[in-house]
Design a protein around this motif. Structure first.
Motif, short mmCIF file in Angstrom:
data_model
loop_
_atom_site.label_atom_id
_atom_site.label_comp_id
_atom_site.label_asym_id
_atom_site.label_seq_id
_atom_site.Cartn_x
_atom_site.Cartn_y
_atom_site.Cartn_z
N ARG A 22 2.27 3.61 1.99
CA ARG A 22 1.45 2.30 2.42
C ARG A 22 1.84 1.18 1.52
O ARG A 22 1.84 -0.13 2.20
CB ARG A 22 -0.02 2.86 2.35
CG ARG A 22 -0.51 3.79 3.22
CD ARG A 22 -0.09 3.40 4.98
NE ARG A 22 -0.06 2.13 5.21
CZ ARG A 22 -0.15 1.77 6.64
NH1 ARG A 22 0.31 2.61 7.46
NH2 ARG A 22 -0.45 0.64 6.86
N ARG A 23 2.23 1.06 0.33
CA ARG A 23 2.67 0.42 -0.59
C ARG A 23 3.89 -0.68 -0.17
O ARG A 23 3.96 -1.52 0.01
CB ARG A 23 2.83 0.81 -1.95
CG ARG A 23 3.26 -0.33 -2.83
CD ARG A 23 2.49 -1.74 -3.27
NE ARG A 23 3.06 -2.54 -4.08
CZ ARG A 23 2.92 -2.60 -5.16
NH1 ARG A 23 2.49 -1.80 -5.89
NH2 ARG A 23 3.52 -3.54 -5.92
N ASP A 26 3.05 -2.86 2.68
CA ASP A 26 2.69 -3.78 2.29
C ASP A 26 3.70 -4.77 1.82
O ASP A 26 3.75 -6.05 2.08
CB ASP A 26 1.44 -3.80 1.37
CG ASP A 26 0.25 -3.28 1.75
OD1 ASP A 26 0.14 -3.09 2.90
OD2 ASP A 26 -0.59 -2.40 0.96
N GLU A 27 4.57 -4.30 0.96
CA GLU A 27 5.72 -5.30 0.47
C GLU A 27 6.55 -5.68 1.50
O GLU A 27 7.14 -6.76 1.55
CB GLU A 27 6.26 -4.13 -0.33
CG GLU A 27 5.79 -3.98 -1.67
CD GLU A 27 5.30 -5.22 -2.54
OE1 GLU A 27 6.15 -6.22 -2.85
OE2 GLU A 27 4.20 -5.14 -3.15
N GLU A 29 5.84 -6.28 4.51
CA GLU A 29 5.16 -7.51 5.21
C GLU A 29 5.32 -8.80 4.67
O GLU A 29 5.60 -9.73 5.32
CB GLU A 29 3.72 -7.11 5.54
CG GLU A 29 3.50 -5.98 6.31
CD GLU A 29 3.71 -6.42 7.77
OE1 GLU A 29 3.65 -7.50 8.21
OE2 GLU A 29 3.34 -5.55 8.65
N SER A 77 3.31 -4.72 11.40
CA SER A 77 2.04 -5.75 11.80
C SER A 77 2.59 -6.21 13.32
O SER A 77 3.57 -6.22 13.67
CB SER A 77 1.81 -6.88 10.92
OG SER A 77 3.12 -7.79 11.02
N PRO A 528 -3.62 1.34 10.19
CA PRO A 528 -3.83 1.01 8.88
C PRO A 528 -4.31 2.11 8.02
O PRO A 528 -5.18 2.93 8.41
CB PRO A 528 -4.66 -0.30 8.88
CG PRO A 528 -4.82 -0.77 10.21
CD PRO A 528 -4.27 0.46 11.32
#
Length: 646
Positions: A22-23, A26-27, A29, A77, A528
């Motif tokens: 999940r990290r 995020d990175e 994105e 996303s 998510p």
């Protein structure tokens, strides 16, 4: 639909791999947004890309975005899908203005490069098959090859008419602007002579003579006619269209075209020849020689390009026919080069692709390894390097055949011994970590997910650092710059989340062993907070784990075997606990762990719905079977649930 009870288990401790996965989302994105802002104009085109003076270059402007749709399909996303389409349209306008495209398609170039540029299109089609504009493009582009009136395909001889084809039909030679082929092209020297039978040219240094350089150029132009194996990658255009509408003509064209190459291979002892004259004869332009064609066995990349395109063609033929016999072309090819293998350190060879091999192997390049010949010429097999691991990996992944698995194991066992199985590198194809991933699937490398995700996070960080520190000069920037700094990394995510090798870079379709859908947002990918890990692929069995990292929100995810509906879930087993005490009373030091329990149910449905309570995981085994209908692009419309939480 039958109701299926999917067991879940509370997270008494959070798996490190799930947090890292999940990290990484995020990175990425943050990173793709920085890339778009730094290197692209408001209309989506690439900022600073110069003009073009040859047929080369179309692929280089699409490639920086090739895996952005794949990231969306994994759970990225909605914005990255919209931005990916925006860049496709912006780059298409940019290349049209540069005179490189006609009606949004490449004027004409070799399929080694066309396949690279089309990865972006195939990814967008698979990620959002409901987009009518891209569906129309898929149909229009496929007809460039399936419709004889467009001129690229000769139905009488069953050949693609030239090495350079496209929107303007078959193009003459390698381009009117390229005549002489001189020794001054230092970047081409590692690949040696493009043709080995030009009178007076015996070695590279002979090309220092302007007259001999001119003779080489003229002969290259003359022999750039007829069909070559890299054209097999054109079958992906037809297969991509077929996935939309089941067009019979597209499927028939794929099977017929691949069968034509199978027949030529059968006439060459089983090994694929690399040139067919305009009259349909193998070796007709090369004095009967089965080798020597453009982007063939002799020049420039041999096994790398011929093997990749042949495997792509075989997979597409298998997709539309259900018959894996087309993959024998690749099997014979791999077995042939393995029969001529040697053992030596890569660092001590003159391998033409040595730079990439050294970068991937690092310190292990000085250790003995199994090296296969990539090329064949007048003196036999030559140019020894490590086998492109994606070839036997994809072959086994598709067939799940024991013999294909044994071939893959032979290649992996021939890699140099290492103390660093997950090496920190990333090239434009974003592949090369197949061996440690296969070891993980076989239960030999449990720490692979953590190490691989950590490595991938490091690669995002490195790309971001390059973007922040390297000053871009439009006057001197290399055309490959944007590929090199693309911060979207998907190889490891694709392996872990979908159980799939990185897409075949010269034009493969984006297949998957497992595809996920966010059941509440009705879109592809993981919801998510949810992480996924495919832990085993074994015949018709797929084992995976889903983890909901949120401690406050439930998540629902649909799990489907295969991206294009080739398979259905015949049965599903889930593992949980009996008599557990969760969460337990506040007075207890810990919750009580229950005894393990497994439930199995027949399903016979396209997918299974998994409901994950906060801080829970699901451990599943899918038993898959071939779907009754044809493969197709799968949309995300809501449909009745076929599973519930337990």
């Amino acid at each position: 639909m039958p109701e299926v009870r999917i067991l879940t288990t509370p997270l008494r401790e959070v798996p490190a791999w799930a947090v890292l996965e999940r990290r990484l989302f995020d990175e990425i994105e943050a990173a793709w947004r920085a890339f778009s802002a730094e290197y692209c104009e408001p209309d989506g085109r690439i900022r600073g890309a110069g003009g073009f003076d040859s047929r080369d270059g179309v692929d280089d402007l699409y490639e920086p975005f090739f895996n952005w749709p794949a990231f969306y399909a994994l759970g990225g996303s909605d914005e990255i899908l919209a931005q990916a389409k925006h860049h496709w349209e912006g780059v298409t306008r940019q290349l049209t203005e540069a005179g490189m495209l006609t009606d949004e398609y490449e004027n004409g170039y070799d399929w080694f490069h066309q396949g690279e540029s089309l990865l972006f299109l195939y990814g967008l089609c698979a990620a959002d098959p409901g987009d009518d504009a891209f569906a129309a493009r898929a149909r229009r582009f496929a007809e460039l090859y399936t419709d004889p009136a467009r001129g690229n395909w000769d139905p009488d001889r069953n050949i693609i008419r030239a090495p350079h084809t496209g929107a303007r039909g078959p193009l003459d030679g390698l381009g009117p602007e390229w005549q002489a082929y001189s020794a001054g092209q230092h970047e081409m020297r590692p690949y040696g002579l493009p043709l080995e039978h030009v009178p007076g040219v015996e070695r590279w240094e002979d090309l220092e003579d302007p007259a001999l350089a001119e003779a080489m150029g003229r002969e290259m132009q003359r022999l750039a006619a007829g069909d070559v194996p890299v054209n097999l990658a054109a079958t992906s255009l037809a297969a991509n269209r077929w996935l939309y509408d089941g067009d019979t003509a597209s499927a028939e064209w794929i099977i017929r075209y691949v069968d034509g190459w199978r027949e030529r291979a059968a006439g060459n002892g089983g090994l694929l020849p690399d040139n067919v004259a305009p009259d349909g004869t193998v070796g007709g332009l090369h004095a009967g020689r089965w080798y020597g064609g453009h982007y063939g066995w002799t020049w420039p990349h041999g096994l790398h390009s011929v093997g990749m395109s042949t495997l792509i063609g075989g997979l597409n033929a298998s997709l539309v026919s259900g018959d894996d016999g087309s993959l024998d072309l690749t099997r014979t090819m791999l077995d042939t080069v393995l029969d001529h293998a040697i053992t030596a350190p890569v660092a001590e060879t003159r391998f033409s692709l040595r730079g990439g091999a050294l970068a991937r192997l690092g310190a292990d390049a000085v250790k003995p390894a199994l090296l296969v010949p990539y090329r064949h010429g007048r003196h036999g097999w030559f140019d020894y390097g490590p086998m492109p691991l994606e070839l036997p990996t994809w072959l086994w992944w598709w067939s799940r055949d024991d013999a294909d698995r044994a071939r893959l194991r032979r290649v992996i066992d021939g890699l140099p011994a290492t103390d660093e199985p997950v090496k920190a590198f990333r090239d434009k194809a974003e592949a090369g970590h197949e061996a440690p991933w296969i070891a993980f699937l076989e239960g030999e490398f449990d720490d692979y997910p953590v190490q691989a995700l950590s490595m991938a996070l490091g690669q995002v960080a490195r790309r971001m650092a390059v973007m922040q520190t390297e000053v871009l000069d439009p006057a001197t920037v290399h055309l490959h710059f944007w590929q090199r700094v693309n911060p979207v990394v998907t190889e490891v995510l694709g392996q872990l989340i979908t159980g799939t090798p990185q897409v075949l870079y010269n034009g493969g379709l984006p297949f998957a062993a497992v595809a996920h859908q966010d059941a509440d947002r009705h879109r592809p990918g993981l919801p998510p907070d949810v992480a996924a890990l495919v832990t085993r692929l074994d015949g018709d069995r797929v084992e995976l784990q889903l983890v909901n990292l949120s401690s406050t929100r439930s998540r629902r995810v649909r799990v489907r075997p295969s991206r294009f509906g080739q398979q259905v879930v015949a049965a599903v087993a889930s593992r949980g606990e009996r008599d557990a005490d969760w969460p337990g009373r506040s007075t207890a030091y810990a919750s009580t762990v229950g005894s393990p329990v497994v439930t199995t149910a027949e399903v016979h449905a396209p997918d299974v719905l998994v409901e994950l309570p906060p801080s829970h995981r699901a451990d599943l085994t899918l038993i898959t079977a071939r779907a009754p209908g044809r493969p197709h692009h799968v949309g995300t419309a809501a449909h009745a649930p076929i599973g519930t939480a337990g």
